[in-house]
Design an enzyme around this catalytic site. Structure first.
Site, mmCIF file in Angstrom:
data_model
loop_
_atom_site.group_PDB
_atom_site.id
_atom_site.type_symbol
_atom_site.label_atom_id
_atom_site.label_comp_id
_atom_site.label_asym_id
_atom_site.label_seq_id
_atom_site.Cartn_x
_atom_site.Cartn_y
_atom_site.Cartn_z
ATOM 1 N N GLU A 165 45.621 -65.209 -27.226
ATOM 2 C CA GLU A 165 44.146 -65.427 -27.819
ATOM 3 C C GLU A 165 43.653 -64.520 -29.196
ATOM 4 O O GLU A 165 42.706 -63.722 -29.058
ATOM 5 C CB GLU A 165 43.219 -65.212 -26.772
ATOM 6 C CG GLU A 165 43.196 -66.016 -25.536
ATOM 7 C CD GLU A 165 42.237 -65.865 -24.371
ATOM 8 O OE1 GLU A 165 41.248 -65.322 -24.680
ATOM 9 O OE2 GLU A 165 42.074 -66.723 -23.676
ATOM 10 N N GLU A 352 46.826 -69.863 -19.143
ATOM 11 C CA GLU A 352 45.775 -69.295 -18.181
ATOM 12 C C GLU A 352 44.792 -70.495 -17.914
ATOM 13 O O GLU A 352 44.352 -71.389 -18.665
ATOM 14 C CB GLU A 352 44.936 -68.109 -19.120
ATOM 15 C CG GLU A 352 45.654 -66.918 -19.121
ATOM 16 C CD GLU A 352 44.846 -66.010 -19.827
ATOM 17 O OE1 GLU A 352 43.586 -65.806 -19.774
ATOM 18 O OE2 GLU A 352 45.338 -65.039 -20.364
HETATM 19 C C1 FCB Z 1 41.047 -64.775 -21.160
HETATM 20 C C2 FCB Z 1 41.927 -63.430 -21.218
HETATM 21 C C3 FCB Z 1 42.257 -62.867 -19.729
HETATM 22 C C4 FCB Z 1 41.145 -62.995 -19.071
HETATM 23 C C5 FCB Z 1 40.477 -64.399 -18.896
HETATM 24 C C6 FCB Z 1 39.328 -64.343 -18.057
HETATM 25 O O1 FCB Z 1 40.367 -64.814 -22.222
HETATM 26 O O2 FCB Z 1 43.096 -63.892 -21.847
HETATM 27 O O3 FCB Z 1 42.685 -61.509 -20.287
HETATM 28 O O4 FCB Z 1 40.127 -61.872 -19.499
HETATM 29 O O5 FCB Z 1 40.028 -64.818 -20.229
#
Ligand code: FCB
Length: 445
Positions: A165, A352
């Protein structure tokens, strides 16, 4: 079964070094920007820090046993740069490297594929002192660190992710200021974004030059962006927001150029980052996959101007998770189809996806997190729908394996499949973890 996933689908779970490891100054680890930032009073929820976190540095064997019990095919973690290079560069720290060798060897022995992220926001403080990501040299130091890791762990790690990110690292860290290093200057943020991208390109080039045999990509936080209404103003604002949130990173990596609309704006306002000839070619190295993190969707309403605040995200009245993020499972389907279309069949790993809820341990010692299970069920259903429509999605990593240090929110937001009692470090597999184990066993649900 309603949803059967493709053969060899990679079922995983993800974590990040600063969020779980603890041991913040052990075995020669240097200070990083999150160590520094979280210790400044007022920066995080009730002053929480990652000093101890889940103590994973000492408990990784137990955590791998839990991963095995869930049946994970792959585990995504991140490497703490300051464990490997105390000052971000110079002499490597053997003890730091040893930890990741022990971890990855144990994972491989357990039949779990390691997927390593090189940068999940924890820049060595010594490099921040030299300007951090706003300094072009940081890209080169990152590439040196990356090459060192490829050399030392390449035999154990088949999947590499350069950055997690970069949008958050650049804009939340340098403009909004709610993440380390806590800077609030747009120009600095935009320059940092360019250097993050550049460092990605340099690391991928190093990986290819070294003839490594695994796969490498980058992870971006991406939301599908919808106009809040059919009004032309809302549509224009949504387009701009999409360029800012999604395309500012995806286009350079996958197409070799920044999106034209925002480029024109930044140029007009004298905000364009400094770039050298050849930077865009370097950023535009072929990657093996695009990592996608998605939690929610953005509904955009025009608020009088397109910039500096690009547009406002509005709420649509849907149910929300504890983060305040609206639950909109169709969003991940739309996002995956859009990527498939706009980036011509790009191979995707969902690196994620998940939800925070206020979990409780009940009188029987169980955590019955039906809300999280429901979230995962619905989102995975939509991932399956996108795959059935042709999107090339190869894997899915739930965020997160463990409850952990959720950045500015400290330990107040639980995202884990596994509950962590932060006073005793006891781990409890939540109902969602048991469900996920069945999903993996059946390759569907
Ligand atoms: C993302 C991050 C991770 C965590 C999630 C909830 O933005 O990559 O580390 O904080 O959100």
């Amino acid at each position: 079964m309603q949803y059967v996933f493709p053969k060899d689908f990679i079922w995983g779970a993800a974590t990040a070094a600063y969020q779980i490891e603890g041991a913040y100054r052990e075995d020669g680890k240097g200070e990083n920007i999150w160590d520094r930032y979280s210790h400044i009073p007022g920066r995080t929820f009730e002053g929480h820090t990652g000093d101890v976190a889940c103590d994973h540095y000492h408990r990784y064997e137990e955590d791998i046993r839990i991963m095995k019990e869930i049946g994970l095919k792959s585990y995504r973690f991140s490497i703490s740069w300051a464990r490997i290079f105390h000052d971000g560069k110079g002499t490597p720290n053997q003890k730091g490297l040893d930890f990741y060798r022990r971890l990855t060897e144990k994972l491989n022995e357990s039949g779990i594929k390691p997927a390593a992220t090189l940068y999940h926001w924890d820049l060595p403080q010594k490099l921040q002192d030299l300007g951090g990501w706003a300094n072009r040299d940081t890209a080169g130091w990152f590439a040196d660190y990356a090459a060192y890791m490829f050399e030392k762990l390449g035999d154990q790690v088949p999947i590499w992710i350069t950055h997690n990110e970069p949008w958050v690292a650049a804009f939340v860290g340098h403009w909004i200021g709610r993440h380390a290093p806590g800077i609030t200057d747009f120009r600095t943020a935009l320059q940092a974004a360019h250097h993050l991208l550049l460092s990605h390109g340099q690391a991928v080039r190093a990986y290819r030059d070294m003839g490594c045999s695994g796969e490498i990509g980058i992870t971006l936080n991406m939301n599908p962006v919808y106009p809040a209404s059919e009004k032309e103003d809302d549509k224009a604002a949504a387009g701009m927001y999409d360029e800012y949130l999604n395309r500012w990173f995806a286009d350079p990596v996958l197409k070799g150029s920044y999106p034209a609309g925002l480029m024109a704006y930044f140029q007009e306002m004298g905000l364009l980052p400094e770039m050298d000839d050849g930077d865009m070619e370097l950023i535009h190295q072929p990657v093996d996959f695009l990592g996608v993190n998605n939690y929610y969707s953005s509904f955009i309403k025009y608020e009088g101007s397109l910039w500096p605040i690009p547009a406002a995200e509005t709420m649509t009245g849907r149910d929300r998770t504890q983060m305040g993020w609206e639950i909109y499972p169709e969003g991940i389907h739309d996002l995956l189809m859009r990527l498939h279309r706009d980036y011509e069949g790009v191979k995707i790993l969902i690196t994620e996806n998940g939800a925070a809820f206020n979990d409780i341990v009940n009188r029987e010692g169980n955590v019955e997190d039906d809300n999280r299970l429901d979230y995962l069920y619905r989102y995975l259903g939509q991932v399956h729908r996108a795959i059935s429509s042709g999107a090339d999605v190869r894997g899915y990593y739930a965020w997160s394996l463990l409850d952990n240090f959720e950045w500015g929110h400290g330990y107040s937001k639980r995202f884990g499949l596994v509950y962590v009692d932060f006073r005793t470090q006891q781990r409890i597999m939540k109902k969602s973890a048991h469900w996920y184990r069945d999903v993996i066993r059946n390759n569907g649900f």
